[in-house]
Design a protein around this motif. Structure first.
Motif, mmCIF file in Angstrom:
data_model
loop_
_atom_site.group_PDB
_atom_site.id
_atom_site.type_symbol
_atom_site.label_atom_id
_atom_site.label_comp_id
_atom_site.label_asym_id
_atom_site.label_seq_id
_atom_site.Cartn_x
_atom_site.Cartn_y
_atom_site.Cartn_z
ATOM 1 N N VAL A 47 0.811 -1.215 0.000
ATOM 2 C CA VAL A 47 0.000 0.000 0.000
ATOM 3 C C VAL A 47 0.848 1.271 0.000
ATOM 4 C CG1 VAL A 47 -1.961 -1.132 1.111
ATOM 5 C CG2 VAL A 47 -0.234 -0.036 2.519
ATOM 6 N N LEU A 48 2.121 1.178 0.406
ATOM 7 C CA LEU A 48 3.036 2.318 0.332
ATOM 8 C C LEU A 48 4.397 1.787 -0.115
ATOM 9 C CD1 LEU A 48 3.598 5.344 0.774
ATOM 10 C CD2 LEU A 48 4.276 4.777 3.131
ATOM 11 N N PRO A 49 4.772 1.980 -1.391
ATOM 12 C CA PRO A 49 6.057 1.441 -1.869
ATOM 13 C C PRO A 49 7.248 1.994 -1.112
ATOM 14 C CG PRO A 49 4.655 2.075 -3.716
ATOM 15 C CD PRO A 49 3.997 2.590 -2.477
ATOM 16 N N VAL A 50 7.274 3.288 -0.874
ATOM 17 C CA VAL A 50 8.346 3.901 -0.097
ATOM 18 C C VAL A 50 7.856 5.259 0.386
ATOM 19 C CG1 VAL A 50 9.401 4.813 -2.213
ATOM 20 C CG2 VAL A 50 10.751 4.707 -0.123
ATOM 21 N N GLY A 51 8.093 5.542 1.651
ATOM 22 C CA GLY A 51 7.646 6.818 2.216
ATOM 23 C C GLY A 51 8.396 7.129 3.489
ATOM 24 N N THR A 52 8.228 8.341 3.954
ATOM 25 C CA THR A 52 8.861 8.779 5.193
ATOM 26 C C THR A 52 8.060 8.283 6.391
ATOM 27 O OG1 THR A 52 7.616 10.849 5.227
ATOM 28 C CG2 THR A 52 9.701 10.830 4.000
ATOM 29 N N ALA A 53 8.605 8.513 7.578
ATOM 30 C CA ALA A 53 7.894 8.122 8.794
ATOM 31 C C ALA A 53 6.559 8.855 8.907
ATOM 32 C CB ALA A 53 8.766 8.388 10.022
ATOM 33 N N ASP A 54 6.508 10.117 8.487
ATOM 34 C CA ASP A 54 5.233 10.854 8.493
ATOM 35 C C ASP A 54 4.239 10.207 7.541
ATOM 36 O OD1 ASP A 54 6.117 12.666 10.363
ATOM 37 O OD2 ASP A 54 6.834 14.117 8.866
ATOM 38 N N ASP A 55 4.713 9.762 6.366
ATOM 39 C CA ASP A 55 3.828 9.076 5.429
ATOM 40 C C ASP A 55 3.291 7.789 6.043
ATOM 41 O OD1 ASP A 55 4.269 11.035 3.534
ATOM 42 O OD2 ASP A 55 5.921 9.959 2.565
ATOM 43 N N VAL A 56 4.136 7.063 6.755
ATOM 44 C CA VAL A 56 3.703 5.823 7.398
ATOM 45 C C VAL A 56 2.600 6.108 8.407
ATOM 46 C CG1 VAL A 56 4.415 3.942 8.916
ATOM 47 C CG2 VAL A 56 5.887 4.646 7.028
ATOM 48 N N ARG A 57 2.757 7.140 9.195
ATOM 49 C CA ARG A 57 1.726 7.477 10.192
ATOM 50 C C ARG A 57 0.412 7.825 9.503
ATOM 51 N NH1 ARG A 57 6.283 10.440 12.004
ATOM 52 N NH2 ARG A 57 7.290 9.466 13.811
ATOM 53 N N ARG A 58 0.485 8.553 8.398
ATOM 54 C CA ARG A 58 -0.749 8.938 7.698
ATOM 55 C C ARG A 58 -1.414 7.726 7.054
ATOM 56 N NH1 ARG A 58 0.804 14.043 4.032
ATOM 57 N NH2 ARG A 58 -1.464 14.158 3.801
ATOM 58 N N VAL A 59 -0.619 6.821 6.498
ATOM 59 C CA VAL A 59 -1.183 5.622 5.890
ATOM 60 C C VAL A 59 -1.835 4.741 6.952
ATOM 61 C CG1 VAL A 59 -0.594 3.470 4.718
ATOM 62 C CG2 VAL A 59 0.330 5.625 3.876
ATOM 63 N N ILE A 60 -1.168 4.554 8.089
ATOM 64 C CA ILE A 60 -1.770 3.767 9.163
ATOM 65 C C ILE A 60 -3.043 4.446 9.674
ATOM 66 C CG2 ILE A 60 -1.413 2.963 11.532
ATOM 67 C CD1 ILE A 60 1.490 2.461 10.825
ATOM 68 N N GLY A 61 -3.047 5.772 9.680
ATOM 69 C CA GLY A 61 -4.270 6.487 10.060
ATOM 70 C C GLY A 61 -5.416 6.228 9.105
ATOM 71 N N LEU A 62 -5.112 6.014 7.823
ATOM 72 C CA LEU A 62 -6.148 5.678 6.846
ATOM 73 C C LEU A 62 -6.623 4.239 7.018
ATOM 74 C CD1 LEU A 62 -4.638 7.317 3.630
ATOM 75 C CD2 LEU A 62 -6.503 8.199 5.030
ATOM 76 N N LEU A 63 -5.677 3.325 7.298
ATOM 77 C CA LEU A 63 -6.017 1.906 7.387
ATOM 78 C C LEU A 63 -6.653 1.548 8.726
ATOM 79 C CD1 LEU A 63 -2.764 0.459 5.786
ATOM 80 C CD2 LEU A 63 -5.001 0.643 4.698
ATOM 81 N N ALA A 64 -6.302 2.247 9.789
ATOM 82 C CA ALA A 64 -6.858 1.969 11.117
ATOM 83 C C ALA A 64 -7.252 3.276 11.787
ATOM 84 C CB ALA A 64 -5.830 1.215 11.963
#
Length: 547
Positions: A391-408
């Motif tokens: 769901v995220l090929p490569v991203g920063t730690a901020d991107d990871v937090r935002r993606v997890i916020g979308l998924l959970a």
């Protein structure tokens, strides 16, 4: 007392009647392959056909109409034999019959391939001689993917693939009109959410054909004052250009601040710094050694391997072009692609595990990748099905937090402190139960990073050194939990804890915990998982209940 679920406006393709696919489906599914094979055969026989016909029919050559060489080198040539025996007419007739049968077969296959959407299921009927009837329950939908290959986009068509929980349970609709594929996806997700059907205003007969959306509407007006053929053709071309230039994610579907995008330079750099690049360098070195030492037999093994690695790297880069992820009312929408595009929607309550991982060479840049476990898709599947777990090929730690916020989204507030500690470097992290020092005997490099935490109905597992991992498992969708200890771990008073989910690329595990901590975590996770599963209603996000 429970109030009825709200009614959802339903489009014409979800009206409960049987519909057919896009009229260009036969060409896009098998016709292009047939044309490619036919073109290859004709290209290879072109010179021979022309040469034989010229020699046979040219006046004054090969007296009596007999082509020279028929009894020599060309004796086994089928084209020469057809001309020599006067079978040209029959050969052309047979060729025409084959073409007609292929076209007729494609037409019958399209005619017999129909689908309908009821309140409970998506049903598909197909087959000419051997008929099949598949039914996919809407409440079992795990995701919907829409792919638009470049040739299909020329016809304004798209392929809709519905992922359903279960082995080989996916339902494929190839192809629909591009706009209607988007509308049908929205209808399927709204019905799967528990919303009740609101009948469409306009109804069509049960044998209606799925046309190309706006193209069909634009060509339906044939009375006086209707636009000319040139105007209609120009309008179609204009729509195709707009579709090619349009963003894969409609800005109206999600607020701009919820979108995570992937810059192209980062995608290229991440691919070149990945583990595949190391293998490519090793293979190139071996090829150079083989050329310099004269061991050419090694080239037959390592040149195809190099081509495979380069193809993989290229697919990683092109798959990240125009990448975006955003939250919509019907789930998380992930899109990518330039000429051939694809986007998938993961409905709420379908994610069984989330993992953020960081490769050693990415550490200096702070890059992470995020994968998920979703029922119906596993890492063992090839091609697009396996890539959909990324769901995220490569991203920063901020991107990871935002993606997890979308998924959970429901658990994000409780997880923020744990995410910050879990993504950080080694050493004991606040909120985590860490591995004791004696775990260094079995995990000498990563024992400081090992940890487990349970917060907000989510288990958070931290591990890894060469590849750092942070896994999150919603306990409401956990399958089981297990602790294990072999002879070495028993001697060190350690146990491993593993949480089982649906099959996928993520295997959440804490490799070493103190025996007392592992036993306590086992009991707490097992008890809370039952409680959370009984209360979980995220899979019916469209239904409103009131007591």
């Amino acid at each position: 007392m429970t109030e009825p679920a709200p009614r959802a406006p339903i489009g014409p393709l979800a009206d409960g009647e049987w519909h057919r696919l896009h009229p260009a489906s036969p060409l896009l599914r098998g016709g292009l392959v047939f044309l490619a094979v036919l073109g290859f055969v004709l290209a290879n026989l072109r010179e021979r056909v022309v040469e034989v016909f010229v020699l046979f029919f040219a006046p004054g050559e090969a007296g009596g109409g007999e082509a020279p060489g028929f009894g020599g080198d060309w004796a086994e040539d089928p084209v020469t034999g057809i001309v020599a025996n006067g079978l040209v007419g029959w050969a052309l007739l047979a060729f025409a019959v084959v073409i007609a049968l292929v076209i007729l077969g494609f037409w019958f296959a399209w005619r017999m391939h129909t689908f309908r959407v009821t309140d409970e299921a998506l049903e598909v009927r197909s087959g000419i001689l051997f008929r099949s009837h598949r039914s996919a329950r809407l409440d079992r939908i795990q995701g919907i993917n829409i792919a638009r290959p470049v040739f299909a986009r020329l016809f304004g068509a798209a392929k809709l693939d519905v992922s359903v929980a279960g082995q080989s349970g996916n339902v494929d609709l190839s192809y629909l009109g591009s706009a209607q594929a988007d509308r049908l996806r929205g209808d399927l997700l709204r019905l799967a959410s528990g919303a009740r059907r609101q009948e469409p205003v306009a109804t069509g007969d049960g044998d209606s054909v799925v046309a190309a959306g706006a193209d069909a509407a634009g060509t339906a007006q044939l009375g006086p004052g209707a636009p000319s053929a040139a105007d209609r053709a120009g309008a179609v071309v204009g729509r195709r250009v707009d579709e090619f230039l349009a963003p894969e994610l409609d800005p109206d579907l999600a607020p701009p601040e919820s979108v995570v995008r992937l810059p192209l330079p980062r995608a290229i750099a991440a691919a070149l710094l990945g583990g595949s690049m190391i293998w490519l360098v090793v293979i190139i070195v071996i090829i150079v050694i083989a050329l310099t030492t004269g061991t050419l037999w090694m080239l037959f093994t390592f040149i195809p391997a190099a081509i495979g690695v380069i193809s993989y790297l290229w697919s990683r880069i092109t798959g990240s072009l125009r990448y975006s992820i955003a939250g919509t009312r019907d789930g998380v929408r992930i899109g990518s692609g330039l000429l051939s595009t694809a986007n998938q929607t993961i409905p709420p309550g379908r994610v069984h595990a989330i993992e953020a991982s960081q490769w050693l060479l990415w550490r200096a840049f702070g890059w992470w990748t995020v994968r998920v476990n979703v029922a119906g898709q596993s890492i063992t599947q090839a091609g697009d099905a396996a890539r959909r777990t990324l769901v995220l090929p490569v991203g920063t730690a901020d991107d990871v937090r935002r993606v997890i916020g979308l998924l959970a989204p429901d658990a994000l507030d409780d997880l923020v402190p744990l995410l910050d500690a879990g993504l950080a470097g080694t050493g004991p992290a606040p909120g985590f139960t860490s591995a004791p020092r004696r775990a260094a005997w079995i995990r000498p490099f990563s024992w400081r990073r090992i940890g487990l935490a349970v917060q907000g109905g989510t288990a958070v597992l931290r591990s890894g050194w060469l590849l750092r991992r942070l896994a999150l498992v919603p306990l409401a969708r956990m399958q089981s939990v297990a602790v294990a200890a072999g002879p070495v771990r028993r001697g060190l008073r350690l146990e491993s804890l593993r949480i089982h989910t649906v099959a996928g690329p993520i295997a959440p595990e804490v490799p070493a915990l103190d025996r007392a901590d592992a036993t306590a975590a086992f009991g707490a996770i097992a008890a809370e998982a039952v409680e959370r599963a009984l209360r979980d209603r995220t899979d019916r996000w469209g239904a409103e209940h009131a007591s």
